[in-house]
Scaffold this motif. Structure first.
Motif, short mmCIF file in Angstrom:
data_model
loop_
_atom_site.label_atom_id
_atom_site.label_comp_id
_atom_site.label_asym_id
_atom_site.label_seq_id
_atom_site.Cartn_x
_atom_site.Cartn_y
_atom_site.Cartn_z
N LEU A 132 2.96 10.30 6.20
CA LEU A 132 1.99 9.48 5.46
C LEU A 132 1.05 10.42 4.72
O LEU A 132 0.70 11.50 5.24
CB LEU A 132 1.20 8.58 6.41
N ARG A 157 -3.04 -2.40 9.52
CA ARG A 157 -1.78 -3.17 9.54
C ARG A 157 -0.77 -2.54 10.50
O ARG A 157 -0.10 -3.24 11.24
CB ARG A 157 -1.16 -3.20 8.13
N VAL A 195 3.66 -1.34 3.89
CA VAL A 195 3.12 0.01 3.73
C VAL A 195 4.29 0.94 3.42
O VAL A 195 5.33 0.88 4.07
CB VAL A 195 2.38 0.48 5.01
N ILE A 211 0.87 -1.18 0.00
CA ILE A 211 0.00 0.00 0.00
C ILE A 211 0.91 1.23 0.00
O ILE A 211 1.76 1.38 0.88
CB ILE A 211 -0.93 0.01 1.23
N ARG A 212 0.69 2.10 -0.98
CA ARG A 212 1.57 3.26 -1.14
C ARG A 212 0.96 4.52 -0.55
O ARG A 212 0.00 5.06 -1.11
CB ARG A 212 1.86 3.47 -2.63
N LYS A 246 -7.76 1.35 1.08
CA LYS A 246 -6.34 1.04 1.31
C LYS A 246 -5.81 1.80 2.52
O LYS A 246 -4.94 1.31 3.24
CB LYS A 246 -5.52 1.38 0.07
N THR A 247 -6.32 3.00 2.72
CA THR A 247 -5.87 3.79 3.86
C THR A 247 -6.28 3.09 5.15
O THR A 247 -5.47 2.93 6.08
CB THR A 247 -6.49 5.21 3.80
N ALA A 263 -4.12 0.05 5.60
CA ALA A 263 -2.74 0.38 6.00
C ALA A 263 -2.69 0.68 7.49
O ALA A 263 -1.78 0.21 8.20
CB ALA A 263 -2.24 1.58 5.19
#
Ligand code: MLT
Length: 404
Positions: free
Chosen positions: A385, A400, A367, A37-38, A393-394, A397
């Motif tokens: 971030l 995680r 991440v 996840i970018r 995805k946010t 992330a």
């Protein structure tokens, strides 16, 4: 034998976001199944607003007809766009005229190029941490002096630390600068400056004869009343400030490219030379204007329909910022920014260096973020971030990271 520009040899490593991209690419190659996840570079993920897409289609059709085809754009940008921008300034009570607005292909180019109109020996002050373009472009121009490895800084630049102790707002430097770069809402810390504080900077710049290069790329993210959207809300800014704005973060133009710079005609150097004239000269010589199609799309941003749609998009990212900020806080992190900006600035746990934390996040939870030290020595032990990912995805992330 020819010689390359020696100033470039003083640059440290590659551009921050290229270094990160290379690291992530190497990791992905070695771990093809990692679900990465970018949340590193501040690149948007939501599609362009429908009103903007409609206008793009219309403008493309115009280009296909003899009667409505457009060739080179006017040097400084089409009047329809510059008038719309000037009206927005007027609405904020800022006195900026259409011919003080220079349309470009984005705030990154303008913030990198604007230093060209200053003398080679101009003394440059930057916040620390800072968007690397301000530093690197002045290194390329030969203003940096030597790199001091032990201090992670260049000898000729004035670094203005932005730390927890000053709430990430710089103090006036001891030595007088000629050029002062300010970016608010701030990249990378996501923190802001109040109107009263910005007024003090304007008064200071006028007093010492300096120019403030004000990067307002993130103004659309301001939620609090006392935070200025433009430096021209401050009295006296017309004689000391240039403002740079972007369509990337408010309207998702990172892949479309459009921005503008305001250079007031009142802005003159010690000998009365007009910076407006110099920037116009530079624009005319080195630039052939942003494409008609893109400027048409940009003008939609200032219409009621466009405003409504882009506000929804900004709200989407603001919601992500909340998810990151609250989630990290719950998990016990010390967190800054995120309230008036799409960036969250967190303190690394257990005194890890910024790059150690980068590796830790990449390897353990896949991440990607941005190491604070990449923005300057005061960014060490911090990490950025971005809220520009998708909502799903946010959330993932942050889950995680919380479970780490
Ligand atoms: C960032 O991540 O700092 C920005 O996306 C860089 C930029 O706008 O050029």
């Amino acid at each position: 034998m020819f010689k390359a520009n020696q100033n470039y040899l003083r640059l440290q490593g590659s551009y921050l976001f290229s270094t990160i991209a290379k690291k992530v690419a190497a990791y992905t190659e070695a771990n093809p199944n990692a679900n990465i996840i970018r949340l590193g570079i501040g690149d948007v993920t939501q599609p362009l607003a429908p009103a903007i897409i409609d206008e793009l289609h219309k403008a493309v059709d115009e280009m296909g007809k003899k009667e409505t085809f457009h060739g080179y754009a006017p040097d400084l940008g089409y009047e329809f766009l510059r008038n719309a921008i000037a009206d927005e300034y007027k609405g904020r009570g800022c006195e900026i005229s259409t011919d003080e607005i220079f349309v470009s292909d984005g705030a990154k180019s303008d913030s990198g190029n604007i230093q060209e109109i200053f003398s080679e020996d101009a003394k440059v002050a930057v916040c620390d941490p800072v968007y690397p373009v301000y530093v690197d472009s002045n290194v390329m121009a030969g203003r940096s002096g030597e790199w001091i490895p032990s201090e992670q800084r260049y000898s000729n630049f004035i670094y203005m630390p932005c730390t927890e102790s000053n709430n990430f707002t710089p103090e006036f430097p001891k030595e007088n600068p000629d050029i002062i770069y300010l970016c608010y809402p701030n990249n990378p810390t996501g923190m802001t400056i109040s109107k009263a504080q910005l007024q003090e900077w304007v008064d200071y710049a006028n007093r010492i004869g300096a120019v403030i290069l004000y990067d307002a790329a993130y103004e659309a993210y301001i939620t609090e009343k006392d935070v200025p959207h433009s430096i021209y809300e401050c009295e006296g800014a017309r004689t000391c400030a240039i403002e740079i704005r972007s369509f990337s973060k408010n309207a998702g133009f990172t892949g479309v490219r459009l921005g503008f710079t305001v250079v007031p005609k009142d802005l003159r150097d010690a000998d009365g030379v007009s910076l407006h004239d110099l920037w116009a000269r530079r624009h005319g010589t080195k630039y052939n204007g942003a494409p008609y199609i893109i400027q048409k799309a940009g003008a939609v941003v200032f219409t009621p329909e466009g405003q409504k749609e882009i506000r929804e998009q900004v709200s989407y990212y603001q919601k992500n910022a909340r998810v990151i900020y609250d989630g990290l806080k719950d998990a016990g992190y010390t967190v800054y920014g995120g309230v008036n900006a799409p960036y969250i600035w967190l303190k690394t746990p257990d005194n890890m260096t910024s790059w150690e934390f980068f590796d830790h996040l990449l390897e353990d939870v896949h991440v990607v973020g941005t190491p604070g030290s990449g923005f300057g020595p005061s960014g060490e032990h911090f990490f950025r971030l971005t809220a520009f990912g998708t909502y799903e995805k946010t959330v993932e992330a942050i889950d995680r990271i919380k479970a780490m």
